[in-house]
Motif scaffolding. Sequence first.
Motif, PDB file in Angstrom:
ATOM      1  N   GLN A  33       0.843  -1.185   0.000  1.00 47.45           N
ATOM      2  CA  GLN A  33       0.000   0.000   0.000  1.00 47.45           C
ATOM      3  C   GLN A  33       0.887   1.247   0.000  1.00 47.45           C
ATOM      4  O   GLN A  33       2.105   1.131   0.076  1.00 47.45           O
ATOM      5  CB  GLN A  33      -0.917  -0.001   1.239  1.00 47.45           C
ATOM      6  CG  GLN A  33      -1.852  -1.187   1.316  1.00 47.45           C
ATOM      7  CD  GLN A  33      -2.951  -1.138   0.273  1.00 47.45           C
ATOM      8  OE1 GLN A  33      -3.443  -0.085  -0.078  1.00 47.45           O
ATOM      9  NE2 GLN A  33      -3.331  -2.299  -0.244  1.00 47.45           N
TER      10      GLN A  33
ATOM     11  N   GLY B 266       2.256   1.534   5.730  1.00 50.43           N
ATOM     12  CA  GLY B 266       1.196   0.963   4.907  1.00 50.43           C
ATOM     13  C   GLY B 266       0.339  -0.071   5.600  1.00 50.43           C
ATOM     14  O   GLY B 266      -0.652  -0.557   5.037  1.00 50.43           O
TER      15      GLY B 266
ATOM     16  N   ALA C 163      -3.570   0.570   5.901  1.00 51.26           N
ATOM     17  CA  ALA C 163      -4.265   0.447   4.614  1.00 51.26           C
ATOM     18  C   ALA C 163      -4.336  -1.011   4.174  1.00 51.26           C
ATOM     19  O   ALA C 163      -5.346  -1.449   3.615  1.00 51.26           O
ATOM     20  CB  ALA C 163      -3.567   1.295   3.560  1.00 51.26           C
ATOM     21  N   ALA C 164      -3.271  -1.775   4.414  1.00 46.65           N
ATOM     22  CA  ALA C 164      -3.285  -3.201   4.057  1.00 46.65           C
ATOM     23  C   ALA C 164      -4.336  -3.941   4.870  1.00 46.65           C
ATOM     24  O   ALA C 164      -5.097  -4.752   4.325  1.00 46.65           O
ATOM     25  CB  ALA C 164      -1.906  -3.814   4.272  1.00 46.65           C
TER      26      ALA C 164
END
Length: 164
Positions: free
Chosen positions: A113, A121, A124-125
Amino acid sequence: MRTPEVDMPIGIEAHFGGSPQPVARELADTVAEFLRGRLYSARRASLAVSGGSTPVPFFQALSRKELDWGRVDILLVDERWVEEADGASNTRLVKEHLLQNGAAAAQFFSLKQAGDSPEEGLGAAKLALTELIRPLDVLVLGMGNDGHTASLFPDAPSCSRHGS
């Protein structure tokens, strides 16, 4: 010890071939048959795969199988924290070799991400994976020549910050 000499656990079968292509086709046939059966009784089916160069023949063979690919979720079990354009990106590998032909209709869940690090990230992942129906239906793990499986390295003092 050579692999054929290893005692496999009950329910696990070893398959060997003279070259990667027949083994890849056999695995693609087996995975496609399982996914077809799962889609017969469930709304969606999931497939988790390893990156690296070894699964490319399997990805290519599987991408040509007749399946209701629009109902299949695909994700990687490992990813390098590099941009998708980087040749080391497993996301790029999956998109170029598996998400082709009929399999282009599958839903792909990317672990990579936005962010300069895996830590940036991670949120978001996790959010992207909330749509993934669990438990996973098919998990194909590869093993590297150095004995690593899905970026887990035996006897390693620590994991690499950016994965493998």
